[in-house]
Design a protein around this motif. Structure first.
Motif, PDB file in Angstrom:
ATOM      1  N   ALA A 190      -3.442  -3.304   0.245  1.00 60.27           N
ATOM      2  CA  ALA A 190      -4.603  -2.651  -0.369  1.00 60.27           C
ATOM      3  C   ALA A 190      -5.883  -2.758   0.460  1.00 60.27           C
ATOM      4  CB  ALA A 190      -4.836  -3.211  -1.769  1.00 60.27           C
ATOM      5  N   VAL A 191      -6.114  -3.877   1.147  1.00 60.14           N
ATOM      6  CA  VAL A 191      -7.373  -4.033   1.880  1.00 60.14           C
ATOM      7  C   VAL A 191      -7.473  -3.078   3.076  1.00 60.14           C
ATOM      8  CG1 VAL A 191      -7.841  -6.401   1.172  1.00 60.14           C
ATOM      9  CG2 VAL A 191      -6.557  -5.987   3.272  1.00 60.14           C
ATOM     10  N   LYS A 192      -6.349  -2.564   3.509  1.00 62.16           N
ATOM     11  CA  LYS A 192      -6.375  -1.585   4.619  1.00 62.16           C
ATOM     12  C   LYS A 192      -7.101  -0.304   4.207  1.00 62.16           C
ATOM     13  CE  LYS A 192      -2.103  -3.274   6.642  1.00 62.16           C
ATOM     14  NZ  LYS A 192      -0.675  -3.001   6.848  1.00 62.16           N
ATOM     15  N   LYS A 193      -7.230  -0.090   2.927  1.00 63.01           N
ATOM     16  CA  LYS A 193      -7.874   1.117   2.406  1.00 63.01           C
ATOM     17  C   LYS A 193      -9.370   0.931   2.158  1.00 63.01           C
ATOM     18  CE  LYS A 193      -3.484   2.320   0.282  1.00 63.01           C
ATOM     19  NZ  LYS A 193      -2.977   2.782   1.526  1.00 63.01           N
ATOM     20  N   SER A 194      -9.882  -0.262   2.452  1.00 64.66           N
ATOM     21  CA  SER A 194     -11.286  -0.562   2.207  1.00 64.66           C
ATOM     22  C   SER A 194     -12.005  -0.840   3.531  1.00 64.66           C
ATOM     23  CB  SER A 194     -11.398  -1.796   1.303  1.00 64.66           C
ATOM     24  OG  SER A 194     -12.725  -2.271   1.246  1.00 64.66           O
ATOM     25  N   ASP A 195     -13.080  -0.117   3.788  1.00 64.25           N
ATOM     26  CA  ASP A 195     -13.861  -0.357   5.005  1.00 64.25           C
ATOM     27  C   ASP A 195     -14.437  -1.768   5.007  1.00 64.25           C
ATOM     28  OD1 ASP A 195     -13.392   2.205   5.960  1.00 64.25           O
ATOM     29  OD2 ASP A 195     -15.221   3.026   5.062  1.00 64.25           O
ATOM     30  N   LEU A 196     -14.898  -2.236   3.875  1.00 66.59           N
ATOM     31  CA  LEU A 196     -15.514  -3.555   3.770  1.00 66.59           C
ATOM     32  C   LEU A 196     -14.496  -4.684   3.938  1.00 66.59           C
ATOM     33  CD1 LEU A 196     -18.021  -5.320   3.049  1.00 66.59           C
ATOM     34  CD2 LEU A 196     -17.285  -5.128   0.659  1.00 66.59           C
TER      35      LEU A 196
ATOM     36  N   HIS B 219      -8.671  -4.579  -8.866  1.00 71.55           N
ATOM     37  CA  HIS B 219      -9.847  -5.057  -9.602  1.00 71.55           C
ATOM     38  C   HIS B 219     -10.721  -5.947  -8.700  1.00 71.55           C
ATOM     39  CE1 HIS B 219     -12.358  -6.516 -12.851  1.00 71.55           C
ATOM     40  NE2 HIS B 219     -12.086  -7.753 -12.458  1.00 71.55           N
ATOM     41  N   ILE B 220     -10.083  -6.854  -7.967  1.00 72.56           N
ATOM     42  CA  ILE B 220     -10.824  -7.730  -7.052  1.00 72.56           C
ATOM     43  C   ILE B 220     -11.534  -6.904  -5.987  1.00 72.56           C
ATOM     44  CG2 ILE B 220     -10.591  -9.516  -5.274  1.00 72.56           C
ATOM     45  CD1 ILE B 220      -8.150 -10.540  -6.930  1.00 72.56           C
ATOM     46  N   ILE B 221     -10.824  -5.956  -5.390  1.00 72.34           N
ATOM     47  CA  ILE B 221     -11.423  -5.122  -4.346  1.00 72.34           C
ATOM     48  C   ILE B 221     -12.612  -4.343  -4.893  1.00 72.34           C
ATOM     49  CG2 ILE B 221     -11.019  -3.086  -2.898  1.00 72.34           C
ATOM     50  CD1 ILE B 221      -8.205  -4.241  -2.340  1.00 72.34           C
ATOM     51  N   ASN B 222     -12.466  -3.749  -6.063  1.00 71.29           N
ATOM     52  CA  ASN B 222     -13.585  -3.008  -6.665  1.00 71.29           C
ATOM     53  C   ASN B 222     -14.784  -3.919  -6.900  1.00 71.29           C
ATOM     54  OD1 ASN B 222     -12.180  -0.597  -6.686  1.00 71.29           O
ATOM     55  ND2 ASN B 222     -11.462  -0.846  -8.778  1.00 71.29           N
TER      56      ASN B 222
ATOM     57  N   LYS C 130      -0.567 -11.784  -2.511  1.00 76.73           N
ATOM     58  CA  LYS C 130      -0.862 -11.704  -1.078  1.00 76.73           C
ATOM     59  C   LYS C 130      -0.263 -10.448  -0.456  1.00 76.73           C
ATOM     60  CE  LYS C 130      -1.648 -16.565  -0.142  1.00 76.73           C
ATOM     61  NZ  LYS C 130      -1.259 -17.756   0.623  1.00 76.73           N
ATOM     62  N   ASP C 131       0.957 -10.082  -0.850  1.00 74.49           N
ATOM     63  CA  ASP C 131       1.569  -8.854  -0.335  1.00 74.49           C
ATOM     64  C   ASP C 131       0.761  -7.625  -0.734  1.00 74.49           C
ATOM     65  OD1 ASP C 131       3.628 -10.203   0.919  1.00 74.49           O
ATOM     66  OD2 ASP C 131       5.084  -9.832  -0.693  1.00 74.49           O
ATOM     67  N   CYS C 132       0.352  -7.576  -1.994  1.00 74.56           N
ATOM     68  CA  CYS C 132      -0.469  -6.456  -2.477  1.00 74.56           C
ATOM     69  C   CYS C 132      -1.807  -6.417  -1.750  1.00 74.56           C
ATOM     70  CB  CYS C 132      -0.687  -6.564  -3.987  1.00 74.56           C
ATOM     71  SG  CYS C 132       0.800  -6.317  -4.970  1.00 74.56           S
ATOM     72  N   TRP C 133      -2.389  -7.574  -1.531  1.00 76.36           N
ATOM     73  CA  TRP C 133      -3.671  -7.685  -0.837  1.00 76.36           C
ATOM     74  C   TRP C 133      -3.574  -7.079   0.570  1.00 76.36           C
ATOM     75  CZ3 TRP C 133      -8.590  -9.007  -1.953  1.00 76.36           C
ATOM     76  CH2 TRP C 133      -9.443  -9.288  -0.882  1.00 76.36           C
ATOM     77  N   LYS C 134      -2.541  -7.488   1.318  1.00 76.17           N
ATOM     78  CA  LYS C 134      -2.371  -6.997   2.695  1.00 76.17           C
ATOM     79  C   LYS C 134      -2.303  -5.478   2.742  1.00 76.17           C
ATOM     80  CE  LYS C 134       0.040 -11.116   4.312  1.00 76.17           C
ATOM     81  NZ  LYS C 134       1.346 -11.672   4.667  1.00 76.17           N
TER      82      LYS C 134
END
Length: 114
Positions: A51-57, A9-12, A45-49
């Motif tokens: 999931a953010v690898k899948k986002s160009d931004l 949700h945060i990433i979106n 934090k574990d989920c963040w590390k």
């Protein structure tokens, strides 16, 4: 573990903000998380590390967390106190007419873009 859903949700949300503001890269994100929000910082934090690898931004963006203390208000004596330490019963008057004022929030506080 609902933290992964929260991270998505945060990433979106951040990707929408990034698109609206023509951001190319985000260096860090500061979240405010209430002390009794039910969110486990370490899982988030574990989920963040992952999931953010899948986002160009957001690839490589650091996640920083600020904890908002849980504070309860007693309607019987009009005082506030630490929720985690004392729970629902007021430590000053033993009143039980209390409610949580702060501590269950979850907000994006700041985004540092490159």
């Amino acid at each position: 573990m609902h933290e992964l859903g929260i991270v998505f949700h945060i990433i979106n949300s951040l990707e929408k903000i990034g698109e609206e503001n023509q951001l190319k890269e985000v260096a860090s994100v500061i979240l405010e998380i209430g002390e009794v929000s039910g969110v486990a910082d370490s899982y988030l934090k574990d989920c963040w590390k992952w999931a953010v690898k899948k986002s160009d931004l957001l690839n490589g963006a650091e996640l920083l967390i600020e904890v908002i203390p849980a504070v309860t208000f007693c309607e019987d004596c009009s005082r506030t106190y630490e929720t985690v330490k004392y729970g629902k019963t007021c430590p000053y008057c033993a009143g039980e007419h209390t409610y949580l004022m702060t501590g269950n929030e979850f907000n994006i506080k700041e985004i540092e873009a490159c």
